[in-house]
Design an enzyme around this catalytic site. Structure first.
Site, PDB file in Angstrom:
ATOM      1  N   ASP A   7       0.870  -1.169   0.000  1.00 61.70           N
ATOM      2  CA  ASP A   7       0.000   0.000   0.000  1.00 61.70           C
ATOM      3  C   ASP A   7       0.910   1.222   0.000  1.00 61.70           C
ATOM      4  OD1 ASP A   7      -2.442   1.518   0.287  1.00 61.70           O
ATOM      5  OD2 ASP A   7      -1.912   1.787   2.394  1.00 61.70           O
ATOM      6  N   ASP A   9      -0.251   5.048   0.683  1.00 62.30           N
ATOM      7  CA  ASP A   9      -0.537   6.143   1.607  1.00 62.30           C
ATOM      8  C   ASP A   9      -0.524   5.675   3.059  1.00 62.30           C
ATOM      9  OD1 ASP A   9      -0.896   8.051  -0.469  1.00 62.30           O
ATOM     10  OD2 ASP A   9      -2.831   7.117  -0.899  1.00 62.30           O
TER      11      ASP A   9
END
Length: 221
Positions: A7, A9
């Site tokens: 991932d 953010d």
């Protein structure tokens, strides 16, 4: 072959690139502060709470792309990367990616944030594959609408499966697979890999990771 998915953010980045992009445009006067700042914060809080309507959010987030030429947007993004994104990249995040790359693992960022914002960030990490929400284009300009399945929640599984299939691979065929994430929104994909890893996790994911015996690491500076 092994697979490492990241991932972006609040995982590889110590912040949220979607949120920062909107704030960057507000700071430049491209977006009206009074109109957009409160809405940007509202969507960010909904994401953290797990109540985000991804289609409403994409209508908000992609609309500014449609109002400007690609060359203008690319110029702004260069400044955005230098001033807003690089300060959010820790040495630990770079080292984690480099470790997987050195092991010969297949690497990809899997993010709900659109590919215009995240493509240069993936290149900054030297990660060759990006699975992101795709902003539609016509005649070289963004339309303000997404194309295909947004890379969000269960949509991340759909997009990862399609990407691997395009390579003649499938998720269950890897000896080991990792997914690193901070968010409970990513539980569907975390549950699909052999090595789920919580990274500076929100409270819901931290609780789930502790209950299931998943490792919980920090990449913050």
């Amino acid at each position: 072959m092994k697979l490492a998915l990241f991932d972006l953010d609040n995982t590889l980045l110590s912040g949220d690139s979607d949120f920062e992009w909107a704030q960057f445009l507000i700071g430049k006067g491209v977006l009206d502060r009074e109109v957009h700042e409160a809405r940007n914060i509202e969507f960010f809080e909904q994401y953290k709470a797990g109540t985000l309507d991804i289609h409403a959010f994409l209508d908000f987030q992609l609309a500014p792309l449609s109002r400007h030429s690609r060359s203008e947007l690319d110029t702004w993004h260069g400044e955005f990367l230098a001033t807003r994104i690089r300060p959010l990249i820790s040495t630990a995040a770079r080292e984690l990616v480099a470790k997987h790359a050195a092991n010969g693992d297949l690497l990809a960022i899997v993010t709900a944030t659109n590919s215009f914002v995240t493509g240069p960030i993936a290149r900054e990490f030297n990660i060759p594959h990006l699975i992101a929400t795709i902003p539609a284009q016509e005649n070289g300009r963004f339309t303000g609408q997404p194309r295909g399945t947004p890379s969000f929640r269960e949509g991340k599984i759909v997009r990862v499966d399609a990407w691997l299939e395009s390579l003649g691979l499938w998720l269950g065929g890897f000896e080991q697979s990792w997914f690193y994430s901070d968010s409970h929104n990513d539980l569907p994909l975390l549950e699909k890999v052999t090595n789920p890893v919580a990274v500076d996790a929100d409270a819901t994911l931290a609780e789930a990771a502790a209950r299931r015996g998943w490792p919980h690491i920090s990449l913050r500076a």
